[in-house]
Design a protein around this motif. Structure first.
Motif, PDB file in Angstrom:
ATOM      1  N   SER A 246      -0.660 -13.511   3.507  1.00 31.79           N
ATOM      2  CA  SER A 246      -1.835 -12.852   2.917  1.00 31.79           C
ATOM      3  C   SER A 246      -1.725 -11.337   3.035  1.00 31.79           C
ATOM      4  O   SER A 246      -2.150 -10.578   2.155  1.00 31.79           O
ATOM      5  N   LEU A 247      -1.084 -10.871   4.137  1.00 26.29           N
ATOM      6  CA  LEU A 247      -0.858  -9.421   4.260  1.00 26.29           C
ATOM      7  C   LEU A 247       0.067  -8.922   3.162  1.00 26.29           C
ATOM      8  O   LEU A 247      -0.152  -7.870   2.537  1.00 26.29           O
ATOM      9  N   SER A 248       1.102  -9.663   2.897  1.00 29.78           N
ATOM     10  CA  SER A 248       2.083  -9.251   1.894  1.00 29.78           C
ATOM     11  C   SER A 248       1.457  -9.264   0.495  1.00 29.78           C
ATOM     12  O   SER A 248       1.708  -8.380  -0.326  1.00 29.78           O
ATOM     13  N   GLU A 249       0.587 -10.289   0.265  1.00 28.37           N
ATOM     14  CA  GLU A 249      -0.126 -10.331  -1.014  1.00 28.37           C
ATOM     15  C   GLU A 249      -1.016  -9.099  -1.192  1.00 28.37           C
ATOM     16  O   GLU A 249      -1.041  -8.467  -2.250  1.00 28.37           O
ATOM     17  N   ALA A 250      -1.718  -8.786  -0.093  1.00 27.82           N
ATOM     18  CA  ALA A 250      -2.626  -7.631  -0.152  1.00 27.82           C
ATOM     19  C   ALA A 250      -1.847  -6.348  -0.423  1.00 27.82           C
ATOM     20  O   ALA A 250      -2.268  -5.491  -1.206  1.00 27.82           O
ATOM     21  N   THR A 251      -0.699  -6.232   0.209  1.00 22.40           N
ATOM     22  CA  THR A 251       0.128  -5.042   0.003  1.00 22.40           C
ATOM     23  C   THR A 251       0.555  -4.927  -1.457  1.00 22.40           C
ATOM     24  O   THR A 251       0.485  -3.850  -2.069  1.00 22.40           O
TER      25      THR A 251
ATOM     26  N   THR B 131      -0.936  -6.174  -4.021  1.00 23.08           N
ATOM     27  CA  THR B 131      -2.105  -5.810  -4.828  1.00 23.08           C
ATOM     28  C   THR B 131      -2.380  -4.311  -4.768  1.00 23.08           C
ATOM     29  O   THR B 131      -2.592  -3.651  -5.787  1.00 23.08           O
ATOM     30  N   VAL B 132      -2.312  -3.773  -3.553  1.00 28.25           N
ATOM     31  CA  VAL B 132      -2.560  -2.334  -3.395  1.00 28.25           C
ATOM     32  C   VAL B 132      -1.522  -1.521  -4.153  1.00 28.25           C
ATOM     33  O   VAL B 132      -1.843  -0.545  -4.846  1.00 28.25           O
ATOM     34  N   LEU B 133      -0.267  -1.940  -4.052  1.00 28.01           N
ATOM     35  CA  LEU B 133       0.800  -1.206  -4.747  1.00 28.01           C
ATOM     36  C   LEU B 133       0.605  -1.252  -6.264  1.00 28.01           C
ATOM     37  O   LEU B 133       0.774  -0.239  -6.950  1.00 28.01           O
ATOM     38  N   ASP B 134       0.257  -2.443  -6.773  1.00 28.88           N
ATOM     39  CA  ASP B 134       0.011  -2.560  -8.219  1.00 28.88           C
ATOM     40  C   ASP B 134      -1.120  -1.641  -8.657  1.00 28.88           C
ATOM     41  O   ASP B 134      -1.040  -0.937  -9.664  1.00 28.88           O
ATOM     42  N   HIS B 135      -2.167  -1.677  -7.855  1.00 28.38           N
ATOM     43  CA  HIS B 135      -3.327  -0.856  -8.151  1.00 28.38           C
ATOM     44  C   HIS B 135      -2.947   0.621  -8.193  1.00 28.38           C
ATOM     45  O   HIS B 135      -3.336   1.370  -9.087  1.00 28.38           O
ATOM     46  N   HIS B 136      -2.156   0.994  -7.203  1.00 30.87           N
ATOM     47  CA  HIS B 136      -1.702   2.378  -7.094  1.00 30.87           C
ATOM     48  C   HIS B 136      -0.908   2.794  -8.326  1.00 30.87           C
ATOM     49  O   HIS B 136      -1.122   3.859  -8.908  1.00 30.87           O
ATOM     50  N   ALA B 137       0.005   1.907  -8.754  1.00 29.39           N
ATOM     51  CA  ALA B 137       0.824   2.211  -9.926  1.00 29.39           C
ATOM     52  C   ALA B 137      -0.051   2.353 -11.174  1.00 29.39           C
ATOM     53  O   ALA B 137       0.156   3.259 -11.993  1.00 29.39           O
ATOM     54  N   ALA B 138      -1.061   1.478 -11.280  1.00 28.18           N
ATOM     55  CA  ALA B 138      -1.951   1.548 -12.443  1.00 28.18           C
ATOM     56  C   ALA B 138      -2.729   2.864 -12.451  1.00 28.18           C
ATOM     57  O   ALA B 138      -2.878   3.522 -13.484  1.00 28.18           O
ATOM     58  N   LEU B 139      -3.188   3.267 -11.270  1.00 32.18           N
ATOM     59  CA  LEU B 139      -3.916   4.535 -11.172  1.00 32.18           C
ATOM     60  C   LEU B 139      -3.035   5.720 -11.553  1.00 32.18           C
ATOM     61  O   LEU B 139      -3.456   6.638 -12.247  1.00 32.18           O
TER      62      LEU B 139
END
Ligand code: C2E
Length: 219
Positions: free
Chosen positions: A12-17, A19-27
């Motif tokens: 779940s930690l790796s999934e969260a990471t 997600t955060v990275l994807d979000h960051h790239a989108a931003l």
């Protein structure tokens, strides 16, 4: 240690990471898109601003920017440097337009403007002031200097026989009448323009195709 619980936690930690990275790239993408848009708008604004100050037919400054420049110069209290103004009107322009049509009339405006543009390079300023009227601003120059210069321009303009482009007919010569005024101490733009206009009127009354320098007003 509960191995399966640990594994779940890692997953779940790796999934969260991720997600955060994807979000960051989108931003990041959206940010660079936005800054491209800002640049595009800024360029567009510069262009619109430029167009708002320019006369479309002649590419000279328009009346609005001329008035602004004149006001700015007249607000200055610098007496060490003269300021002169010329107003220029094409002689018998209406007659010309009526005889040859508006398209040819426009060419005459462009012809006169092309000569005035050459004279009016910075720090001077040349503008189309109204229909067939132009204004020139001469910071740092006396009315005597401007009179000489505009007499040369007047002769240059009158020296060319224009042709009607569509039919090659002779259009004859174009002449201009000019009024020149040098700013007096403390004079505002309205009064300066008024004296130049009166001098132009004198040029017209005395037979056109001439330059008249305004007399000083009693203040
Ligand atoms: P324009 O028609 O856009 O021409 C711009 C410049 O291209 C002219 O600047 C001139 O250097 C050159 N040019 C264009 N057509 C001819 C041509 O048939 N022969 C020659 N030798 N050069 C040409 P210029 O001379 O300062 O004129 C500026 C504008 O004044 C022209 O813009 C045009 O609107 C007007 N104009 C000047 N002379 C004439 C003329 O004889 N007849 C007419 N109808 N318009 C003229």
């Amino acid at each position: 240690v509960d191995m399966s619980a640990l594994q779940k936690l890692v997953e779940s930690l790796s999934e969260a990471t991720t997600t955060v990275l994807d979000h960051h790239a989108a931003l990041e993408n959206r940010l660079s898109e936005s800054s491209r848009e800002v640049n595009r708008l800024r360029k567009h604004l510069d262009q619109v601003r430029m167009e708002a100050m320019t006369d479309a037919l002649t590419n000279l400054a328009n009346r609005k920017s001329f008035d602004e420049a004149l006001d700015t110069h007249c607000e200055s209290d610098d007496v060490s440097s003269p300021l002169s103004l010329a107003v220029i009107d094409i002689d018998h322009f209406k007659r010309f337009n009526d005889t040859w049509g508006h398209q040819t009339g426009d060419q005459v405006l462009r012809y006169v403007a092309s000569v005035l543009a050459r004279i009016g390079r910075p720090p001077r300023m040349a503008a189309r002031y109204g229909g067939e009227e132009f204004g020139l601003l001469f910071p740092g120059e006396t009315s005597a200097q401007v009179e000489r210069l505009l007499n040369e321009a007047r002769q240059e303009i009158a020296s060319r026989v224009l042709k009607r482009r569509s039919t090659n007919e002779d259009l004859g010569t174009v002449t201009i009448s000019v009024g020149v005024a040098q700013r007096q101490y403390g004079e505002d733009s309205f009064d300066l323009l008024d004296r130049a206009d009166k001098a132009l009127y004198q040029s017209k009354n005395n037979g056109r195709n001439r330059v008249t320098v305004a007399s000083l007003s009693s203040m």
